[in-house]
Write an enzyme that holds these catalytic residues in place. Structure first.
Site, PDB file in Angstrom:
ATOM      1  N   HIS A  82       0.823  -1.214   0.000  1.00 28.40           N
ATOM      2  CA  HIS A  82       0.000   0.000   0.000  1.00 28.40           C
ATOM      3  C   HIS A  82       0.857   1.264   0.000  1.00 28.40           C
ATOM      4  CE1 HIS A  82       0.651  -0.591   4.390  1.00 28.40           C
ATOM      5  NE2 HIS A  82       0.617   0.723   4.450  1.00 28.40           N
ATOM      6  N   HIS A 136       3.929   7.083   3.996  1.00 30.24           N
ATOM      7  CA  HIS A 136       4.799   5.895   4.043  1.00 30.24           C
ATOM      8  C   HIS A 136       4.454   4.938   2.912  1.00 30.24           C
ATOM      9  CE1 HIS A 136       1.290   4.328   6.338  1.00 30.24           C
ATOM     10  NE2 HIS A 136       1.629   3.178   5.779  1.00 30.24           N
ATOM     11  N   GLU A 143       7.201   0.409   5.682  1.00 28.05           N
ATOM     12  CA  GLU A 143       6.449  -0.537   6.511  1.00 28.05           C
ATOM     13  C   GLU A 143       6.516  -1.921   5.878  1.00 28.05           C
ATOM     14  OE1 GLU A 143       2.357   0.659   6.939  1.00 28.05           O
ATOM     15  OE2 GLU A 143       1.742  -1.255   7.808  1.00 28.05           O
TER      16      GLU A 143
END
Lengths: 140, 140
Positions: free
Chosen positions: B7, B83, B133
């Site tokens: 994502h 992010h 992440e």
């Protein structure tokens, strides 16, 4: 309209150092290196994954000169995510559809992107601060 | 190690407005809404694509308070990409492998992420300015 997250465009000061970092830290592999004079960048595409709609990449961007879009980005914000590229089936049609919704375009017509793709940028001001690129992959 | 771009995490001031924007402009669909008190965000996952290794999403993030990581990001940099999340098979193993290469971790151990995933953040200082992440999707 969006088929996939095609790539994450990351601005950096030293392309070779950053390629080595992504290779050794995350195991990615460079599949293309290009100099794009029009965009003022030296760049590399690192393959992340394949999917039915096309592959996805980390794109590392080093400015050719400080007085380029990526050079100015680095001076202002430092290294980091510069833009997000989404795959589309037809970039000309996608631009028309998006313009019809009142979104400001940077590129009225597609131009040459990485690995022979046709690409166009939307203005970040109208996309919540995200410089957004549409990518129609080259047909082989 | 990286299976996919899971994502793109995008910080915004108004989650509902931004959801409507991504739905109407790009045709994305919300598949999950959550409040994550630990991370101080109200968020939505909008489905972009499916792939053999898992789906990919646009994640929209609105801070619960100004004094949160995303709240401070907005105050400093304005709306935009916060992010990048990459899919991994085993987040605990990936953290070990990355820490062994001397990369600074934000999370020494995985914690709870969107849609039941186990996630961990790497420090942007050691990843070229990109808050990165790792995402191990929940098993169903």
């Amino acid at each position: 309209m969006l088929l996939r997250i095609d790539h994450v465009g990351i601005a950096c000061h030293n392309l070779e150092e950053k390629i080595e970092f992504y290779e050794t830290t995350f195991g990615l592999t460079v599949v293309s290196r290009e100099v794009n004079e029009e965009q003022g960048v030296r760049e590399a595409m690192l393959h992340v994954a394949d999917a039915p709609s096309g592959a996805s990449y980390v794109q590392l961007l080093e400015p050719l000169h400080p007085d380029t879009a990526v050079g100015k980005f680095l001076a202002k914000r430092g290294e980091g995510v510069h833009h997000i590229g989404y795959g589309v089936a037809d970039v000309t049609q996608a631009l028309q559809d998006i313009a019809a919704k009142g979104i400001k375009l940077i590129d009225e017509r597609p131009r040459h992107g990485s690995m022979g793709a046709s690409i166009a940028f939307l203005h970040p001001k109208d996309v919540g601060g995200v410089l957004t690129e549409l990518v129609e992959t080259a047909r082989h």
